[in-house]
Design a protein around this motif. Structure first.
Motif, short mmCIF file in Angstrom:
data_model
loop_
_atom_site.label_atom_id
_atom_site.label_comp_id
_atom_site.label_asym_id
_atom_site.label_seq_id
_atom_site.Cartn_x
_atom_site.Cartn_y
_atom_site.Cartn_z
N GLU A 1 -6.19 7.37 -5.10
CA GLU A 1 -5.49 7.56 -3.82
C GLU A 1 -4.13 8.18 -4.04
O GLU A 1 -3.70 9.06 -3.28
N LEU A 2 -3.44 7.74 -5.09
CA LEU A 2 -2.13 8.29 -5.40
C LEU A 2 -2.23 9.78 -5.74
O LEU A 2 -1.43 10.59 -5.26
N ALA B 1 2.06 7.32 2.68
CA ALA B 1 1.98 8.78 2.56
C ALA B 1 3.11 9.47 3.30
O ALA B 1 3.73 10.40 2.78
N HIS C 1 -7.14 1.04 -9.62
CA HIS C 1 -7.88 1.03 -8.36
C HIS C 1 -7.27 1.98 -7.33
O HIS C 1 -8.00 2.64 -6.58
N GLU C 2 -5.92 2.09 -7.29
CA GLU C 2 -5.28 2.96 -6.30
C GLU C 2 -4.86 4.31 -6.89
O GLU C 2 -4.29 5.15 -6.18
N TYR C 3 -5.15 4.54 -8.17
CA TYR C 3 -4.66 5.75 -8.82
C TYR C 3 -5.27 7.01 -8.20
O TYR C 3 -4.59 8.02 -8.02
N SER D 1 0.84 -1.19 0.00
CA SER D 1 0.00 0.00 0.00
C SER D 1 0.88 1.24 0.00
O SER D 1 2.04 1.22 0.39
N ALA E 1 -4.42 11.94 -4.77
CA ALA E 1 -4.70 12.69 -3.54
C ALA E 1 -3.45 12.79 -2.67
O ALA E 1 -3.16 13.85 -2.09
N LEU E 2 -2.71 11.70 -2.56
CA LEU E 2 -1.48 11.68 -1.75
C LEU E 2 -0.48 12.71 -2.26
O LEU E 2 0.11 13.47 -1.48
#
Length: 310
Positions: free
Chosen positions: A67-68, A31, A63-65, A28, A70-71
């Motif tokens: 989140e990336l 951050a 799927h995690e893009y 995962s 935003a991070l």
């Protein structure tokens, strides 16, 4: 993160740092460690962060893009431009474009697809993605076969391609008819040298390209900024000794793996813990870690010999 409209002129104002991406043991996104590295790069005066190959976005899931995105936006200073990569395949680009559309990001870099492409298909795909996403792209070119110069020129004329990250390796970077033709068609202000420090003496001081991308500069951003200033002034006497300090780590990256060595070098330097590599990549050979750590430590110590930019 800087969200004002982006201009071509902005690319001549900073080296483009291309950091690795920190992950926890379960893969995962981490951050805290990513933000720690971002702050080090920003403290060194670099104001453009490009997350692409060194971050292994080739294998990052859609799927995690979100989140990336935003991070990265949360971690960057208000004066820092962040450019995320998309692709390399058309389907992934379109899925990522849905997340980028209407966001604070102002451009994205198209990763180069190896195989199963035609120059005409690349041009059409870029046009479709840009029109859907509502922002121009930065195009990463690693092969003359990726897209024709005239087709690329039309995409530039149409406002679909903002800048080219030029990364075609030559035995002698001074002998490059393709680059000369590209300059003649779209101008030097739209081309960034995309292969780290090694070709910069020729690409910036001789060809006059706008800037360059750096992986090793994520460890030594102050030194990298000093190199950039000397090259922009075409002062090779000032640039050469700084350039020479980057070569040990750059040589290890060239001989082992550009992405893997940088990821491990950041961790081994103590700047931030990048964690494990995202498959389908793996760590640098354990027997080379001492060399990588030594080169990273020497470069970091050299960086600290420069006056702080803060």
């Amino acid at each position: 993160m800087k969200t004002t409209p982006i201009s071509v002129a902005e690319f001549a104002g900073s080296v483009l740092a291309v950091p690795p991406l920190a992950r926890r043991a379960d893969l995962s996104l981490d951050a805290a460690q990513n933000h720690r590295l971002m702050r080090h790069i920003e403290a060194g005066g670099l104001r453009t962060l490009l997350y692409g190959g060194n971050a292994n976005l080739y294998h990052t899931s859609v799927h995690e893009y979100g989140e990336l995105l935003a991070l990265l936006a949360d971690g960057a200073a208000e004066t820092t431009r962040v450019i995320p990569a998309i692709g390399p395949d058309f389907g992934k680009m379109m899925d990522q474009a849905r997340l980028l559309r209407g966001s604070g990001y102002r451009t994205a870099m198209v990763l180069p697809m190896q195989g199963f492409t035609t120059p005409e298909g690349v041009a059409e795909g870029i046009a479709r993605v840009v029109d859907f996403m509502g922002m121009p792209v930065t195009l990463y070119i690693k092969s003359e076969q990726t897209i024709g110069i005239e087709a690329l020129g039309r995409l530039v004329d149409e406002g679909r391609v903002l800048v080219v990250k030029y990364a075609i390796v030559r035995e002698d970077p001074a002998v490059d008819p393709f680059l000369q033709q590209l300059i003649a068609r779209i101008g030097t202000e739209r081309i960034v040298s995309g292969m780290g420090e090694r070709p910069t003496l020729v690409h910036l001081a001789r060809f006059g390209l706008a800037s360059f991308t750096t992986g090793s500069g994520c460890i030594a951003p102050v030194a990298c900024n000093a190199l950039f200033s000397a090259l922009k002034a075409r002062d090779l006497a000032a640039a050469q000794p700084i350039y020479d300090r980057f070569l040990p780590l750059e040589t290890l990256r060239d001989s082992i793996s550009l992405i893997r060595v940088l990821h491990d070098a950041v961790s081994l330097s103590g700047l931030a813990d990048m964690g494990p590599h995202l498959p389908l990549l793996s760590a640098s050979p354990p027997g080379r870690h001492a060399e990588i750590q030594a080169a990273a430590a020497q470069l970091l110590a050299y960086n600290r010999s420069f006056p702080s930019t803060l």
